[in-house]
Design an enzyme around this catalytic site. Structure first.
Site, short mmCIF file in Angstrom:
data_model
loop_
_atom_site.label_atom_id
_atom_site.label_comp_id
_atom_site.label_asym_id
_atom_site.label_seq_id
_atom_site.Cartn_x
_atom_site.Cartn_y
_atom_site.Cartn_z
N ASP A 19 0.84 -1.18 0.00
CA ASP A 19 0.00 0.00 0.00
C ASP A 19 0.87 1.23 0.00
O ASP A 19 1.99 1.22 0.44
CB ASP A 19 -0.88 -0.03 1.26
N LYS A 295 7.02 -3.74 0.24
CA LYS A 295 6.54 -2.63 1.07
C LYS A 295 6.67 -1.30 0.31
O LYS A 295 7.41 -1.17 -0.64
CB LYS A 295 7.37 -2.55 2.37
N ASP A 296 5.93 -0.32 0.84
CA ASP A 296 5.87 1.02 0.24
C ASP A 296 7.23 1.67 0.06
O ASP A 296 8.16 1.39 0.79
CB ASP A 296 5.10 1.97 1.18
N LYS A 297 7.28 2.60 -0.88
CA LYS A 297 8.42 3.51 -0.94
C LYS A 297 8.19 4.67 0.01
O LYS A 297 8.99 4.90 0.92
CB LYS A 297 8.62 4.04 -2.37
#
Length: 629
Positions: A19, A295-297
């Site tokens: 997300d 996982k998100d940046k």
């Protein structure tokens, strides 16, 4: 039947996703201290580009090995591209990021239209700072991953800590070139300035630890002691060391598990980028790392990583070299990690500058806790420019290959780098892939890969040209279209039937006509989704309509300085930093919320239900800009 157990059959494969809302990217340079950063990494492969000898053919003939190669990354080419950027100079920015995002997608564009709760919404800014969005992975044992221990499990097989720092940058450069046969020398001699047995032993250990394939011996030359490094068995043996799945077999203790598991804390960098950085510093291939989910940046994320036969000592040394990374909680295990093994993610999110009253916040959060939110696919599934990724996916499913090329390469409105704009303009003007490719200093992007493919295979073999793009990236377009179908279908289903279970939720019945109508309008047949290219024939799956978050808690805090963090991270706690103290009143108010979600669900969709507002980059950027003004 509880609504949380109701699922809707969709023509879409559920894939692990992460997300995040990718607002304007922040650039932070990595700090290089004692670590040696090599300039040439022949042994490291590329997740996006292959050498000309190793290009994949058409998708239908790609084998599993090619797909595996697509999951790693080639550092050397990336470095060359970054160097190329410096030659272009600063690009002029005729529009601000906010102005450019006026052309972006809104939630309405991708079928996100409904809410499940009646509470009144309010305004708030999501991810004003990447540190306002923290993700902790929930492992297969159900525990939330935290970085809380930087100690290194030592055994007698580990070289002393000094072995990692005893060689100079020049020594390492020469040894690297020797290891990769990049010079004409057959050996490298390093003088032992402080000639003691202990010092010589440390240098021997350092060379063998950092440069697999090299052997060492001690020599006297004109009354001085030298450690001489050389290849024990020539190029053939080195090639085996560099390509084997077990890169350091000769030096790994038999009593130790083959995999070092560790918790990775990172800021503002996605998982694959982080692994590329780690592999670059360790001089290993990225594909010896494994993890349970990406996982998100634009976030602070904490997740478990496993790496094959790299010691905790070597990994811990990176903590002295890298900014925005921290490695800890080391342990040796017998098995790697696998995608999909995680149970979910725990989110700590700050929504700044909220306008809701305490009562409105209470109602919204209570509803999120008790009722949940619609399990839409979030906006990041669909891209940030005026050409949504789902349109490309639809063209692939339709076998409309000329349209696929046009959608990817044509000029578009939206937030894009200047060189991409020039590349698109050149393509529109000349339809010459080689000419358009010259406009790209960064050829690792999808546009660069596609143009390389077209240069090689020509416009009469677009399928093979498109096949040069890594498989995961190609499938991203189809997943985007499937997500678009899901979002529209779940909106229609809730509009027609509300939250009560109905026939058709679990089998393609009742609401099936809506599917047929939508796919027929897109020139697709729901009864025959088998594609002529096997890669693009994806089965359907079930997905829950409503998700009820777990471990939900929240508080409203007041603050005056928009730049201050509003909660402690794992690194803050490790450093003993006291938690922030809030005044009873402040210039601004923020909502700090905690909740856990299962895999393949989007925190932004939970936040959307709380705020009752559009979470698209277009809308959030305008909110940010207006507030800053």
């Amino acid at each position: 039947m509880e609504m949380t157990n109701v699922s809707l059959k969709r023509g879409c494969l559920v894939v692990e996703d992460n997300d995040g809302v990718a607002l304007q990217e922040e650039t932070k340079k990595q700090k290089v201290s004692e670590c040696y950063l090599t300039n040439s990494q022949d042994g490291v492969e590329n997740d996006s580009l292959h050498s000309s000898e190793d290009e994949p053919g058409p998708p239908e003939v790609e084998d599993a090995k090619k797909d595996e190669k697509n999951s790693s990354a080639q550092v050397q080419e990336e470095e060359e591209e970054e160097d190329g950027l410096s030659e272009i100079g600063e690009e002029e920015e005729p529009e601000s990021f906010a102005d450019m995002m006026k052309h972006g997608l809104t939630e309405l564009d991708v079928g996100i239209t409904k809410f499940v709760s009646p509470h009144e919404g309010f305004s708030g800014i999501l991810k004003e700072r990447y540190s306002d969005f923290v993700v902790h992975e929930i492992g297969k044992d159900g525990r939330i991953s935290h970085l809380d221990d930087l100690s290194v499990p030592m055994d007698k097989e580990d070289p002393p800590e000094e072995a990692l720092t005893v060689l100079t940058a020049e020594d390492k450069q020469q040894l690297e070139e020797l290891q990769l046969f990049k010079n004409k020398e057959t050996s490298v001699a390093i003088e032992v300035v402080e000639d003691t047995k202990e010092k010589r032993t440390i240098i021997h250990q350092a060379i063998k630890s950092l440069f697999p394939g090299l052997e060492t011996k001690t020599e006297d030359r004109e009354g001085r002691k030298y450690i001489v490094a050389y290849h024990a068995a020539g190029k053939k043996a080195l090639a085996k060391v560099r390509t084997a799945a077990d890169p350091r077999k000769h030096s790994w203790p038999k009593s130790r598990g083959s995999y070092c598991h560790f918790v990775l804390y990172k800021e503002n960098k996605d998982t694959m980028d982080a692994i590329n950085v780690l592999s670059k510093y360790l001089r290993v291939k990225p594909n010896i790392f494994s993890y349970m989910g990406t996982k998100d940046k634009r976030a602070i994320t904490v997740q478990e990583i496993a790496v094959l036969k790299i010691s905790a000592q070597r990994l811990a040394h990176l903590n002295k070299c890298l900014m925005n990374f921290k490695l800890g909680n080391f342990s040796y295990q017998k098995t790697p990690l696998k995608l999909g093994e995680l149970q979910g993610n725990h989110f700590t999110v700050v929504l700044r500058n909220i306008t809701g009253t305490d009562e409105q916040v209470q109602q919204a959060m209570q509803s999120l806790k008790e009722t949940g939110f619609i399990n839409y696919y979030g906006m990041q599934r669909f891209g940030t420019t005026a050409v949504p990724t789902y349109q490309v996916g639809r063209a692939i499913l339709q076998n409309s290959w000329t349209e696929v090329i046009d959608l990817i390469l044509k000029p578009r409105s939206g937030a894009e780098k200047g060189y991409l704009v020039k590349c698109r303009e050149e393509w529109a003007k000349t339809k010459d892939p080689a000419s358009a490719l010259k406009k790209l200093p960064v050829k690792r992007c999808v546009e660069g890969q596609l143009l390389r493919g077209l240069s090689k295979y020509g416009m009469k073999n677009i399928v093979s040209a498109f096949g040069i793009i890594p498989r995961n990236n190609r499938l991203m377009y189809i997943h985007s279209y499937q997500s678009y179908v899901w979002n529209n279908m779940v909106s229609k289903r809730i509009e027609d039937y509300g939250l009560k279970p109905v026939p058709g939720d679990l089998v393609l019945k009742g609401v099936s006509e809506a599917y047929r109508e939508m796919l027929t309008a897109d020139n697709l047949d729901i009864d025959n989704m088998r594609h002529t290219i096997r890669d693009y024939s994806l089965s359907g799956a079930y997905r829950k309509i409503i998700i009820r978050p777990q471990n939900v808690s929240w508080e409203v805090v007041a603050y005056n300085d928009p730049k201050i963090p509003l909660f402690n991270t794992d690194v803050d706690n490790l450093e003993g930093k006291p938690p922030p103290i809030f005044a009873s009143e402040g210039k601004y108010r923020a909502l700090k919320m905690d909740f856990s979600l299962p895999p393949s669900t989007y925190a932004t969709m939970a936040i959307r239900e709380v705020l009752k507002m559009d979470t698209s980059i277009k809308n959030q950027t305008q909110l940010n800009t207006n507030w800053l003004r």
